[in-house]
Design an enzyme around this catalytic site. Structure first.
Site: not given
Length: 508
Positions: A294, A290, A210, A166, A160, A202-204, A277
């Site tokens: 904005r 994260e 989400h 985005g 990532k 990151e670990k998936y 998130e």
């Protein structure tokens, strides 16, 4: 703090227009910036003033801080709204605005430093006691180090971008065989999108949802959340459909996630609009993913169910005002947003730039289309291919799905290929209708979603093609030497006309 009188919107397309609309309602003058590719863009026509900032590539125009600030200086703008993407999460740009005496409509640079850089945000959340997805807390310098760490936590993993979100600079990696190409492409995309190629791991999580929480904070220490948005309908880590309320959250879980999101914002003295998130696993445990420092692309769905104008709130907070409410509002009804892209789903979603020859935008009760295009506009190939965001509101989720389907049925774009039919297929899919869909949904159902066809549209296309061929052949026949009046081109050349072939094929 003084009232804002003129805002330069350091962005393009639909988000620039959306910000300008609120500014006009507040009596605030607006300034656009544009690249060579955007000379005739709608956001340029919408603004009170417009300034040229460079060649089409964003790294030579929209991402060049000095040119944006010079445009603000020349126009007399006293504030800059960054929209999303480009410079919206760039702390050095915030500091440059402050040094120039220009109000940045967004969080302070310190909060952006703490949360805008994703690995630093993870470290700050761990210190604050917020649960995070296992992974690195610093960008990884080399591919070799990244390989070793991935093997340590176990595949699959996510590469990532550290400098922005985005869906840009993200790659899922299943094993070592895929690692090298994923590493290169993630870094390249991150550099192009954010001017920063730093990547972390990151670990998936398997089959996660989400879910994000909209937060708002003022400069007086007040922080609230404005409930959640379900963003699990993603393709290549890019959100395609968003909705609120999330169909998987209970009121208790909403309150708990909202509390954690507010805690995260307070930990970095946040001010303005932000989004925390989370990934929610199959056991309904949630983990910090994260924070986007904005305004989000999908903010309209929150506006629908809260009745708030989030851009107006951003401006009021930037002027030093207190938030008008001090606790989360109860969601009113249900809202869904779909992103309309200039892309061809049948060609692996390849971008479809070109001239829009005809455009019919849907309307009716509780339908909103945030768009940056118009008939005759040429969609450039230098930027994200999203041309509009279509959002709807209804009292219930079932009614909202029906309204979104109806609105998509009214949406007509000619001259370029769009993903409208694909969006309709998503909304009609049993997994989406059922509400319990995860981030792998669109990938798993790729083939069925591609294959959905409307028989009525097929018939209409065949008939339209037949009529067009007949008219063309008749016109040609009149111009052929020795042709008889009313005779067809096919009759004069002894062959079967395409329109007759089309009708014969349909009868079979």
């Amino acid at each position: 703090m003084p009232k804002i009188r003129k805002v330069l919107v350091a962005n393009r397309g639909e988000i620039a227009i959306r910000v300008m609309r609120t500014c006009k309602e507040l009596g605030i003058a607006t300034v656009a910036v544009y690249s060579e590719a955007d000379r005739s863009a709608l956001h340029v026509r919408t603004a009170d003033q417009a300034f040229f900032v460079g060649p089409p590539p964003s790294r030579e125009s929209y991402l060049v801080q000095e040119r944006i600030l010079e445009a603000a200086k020349q126009s007399g703008a006293d504030a800059i709204h960054p929209g999303y993407g480009f410079l919206s999460e760039n702390a050095s740009f915030v500091r440059a605005c402050e040094a120039a005496g220009i109000t940045f409509i967004g969080p302070p640079a310190s909060a952006m430093d703490a949360m805008g850089e994703k690995t630093r945000a993870r470290a700050n959340m761990i210190k604050a006691g917020v649960p995070v997805v296992p992974g690195t807390t610093e960008p990884i310098a080399t591919e070799a180090e990244a390989r070793d760490y991935a093997q340590k936590i176990g595949f699959p993993v996510m590469l990532k971008a550290a400098g922005g979100g985005g869906g840009k600079g993200m790659r899922r990696v299943e094993g070592l065989a895929d690692f090298e190409s994923a590493w290169r492409s993630a870094k390249s995309e991150a550099l192009n999108a954010f001017g920063n190629d730093a990547v972390y791991i990151e670990k998936y999580l398997e089959k996660p949802h989400h879910v994000e929480i909209q937060v708002f904070a003022d400069s007086h220490g007040n922080v609230i959340h404005l409930n959640e948005r379900e963003c699990s309908a993603q393709r290549r880590h890019q959100k395609v459909v968003e909705e609120t309320p999330s169909p998987i959250l209970t009121p208790e879980m909403r309150a708990k996630m909202g509390e954690v999101a507010v805690k995260a914002a307070k930990a970095v003295n946040y001010v303005g609009a932000g989004t925390v998130e989370f990934l929610v696993d199959v056991h309904r445990n949630f983990y910090f993913l994260e924070m986007n420092t904005r305004l989000q692309v999908e903010h309209p769905v929150t506006e629908w169910v809260t009745g708030l104008d989030l851009v107006a709130l951003q401006i009021k907070v930037a002027e030093g005002e207190k938030l008008p409410l001090l606790q989360a509002p109860t969601p009113n009804g249900h809202s869904i947003e779909v992103r309309v892209y200039a892309e061809d789903p049948s060609r692996n979603f390849m971008p479809s730039p070109g001239k829009i020859t005809y455009l019919r935008v849907p309307g009716g009760p509780n339908v909103r289309d945030d768009s940056g295009v118009f008939p005759g506009y040429t969609v450039p190939n230098f930027y994200d291919p999203m041309i509009s965001k279509l959002s709807v509101w209804a009292p219930t989720r079932q009614e909202a799905i029906a309204r979104a389907q109806r609105a998509l049925g009214e949406y007509v774009v000619k001259g370029i290929t769009t993903n409208i039919r694909y969006l309709k297929a998503i909304l009609a899919h049993p997994e989406f209708v059922g509400g319990d869909y995860d981030t792998g949904f669109l990938g798993r159902e790729h083939t069925p979603l591609q294959g959905v066809e409307d028989p009525k549209l097929t018939d209409m296309a065949l008939l339209a093609g037949a009529v067009h061929a007949y008219q063309r052949d008749a016109k040609r026949a009149k111009t052929l030497p020795g042709a008889k009046a009313g005779a067809s081109d096919a009759a004069n050349q002894g062959r079967i006309s395409p329109w007759r072939l089309a009708l014969r094929s349909r009868r079979r």
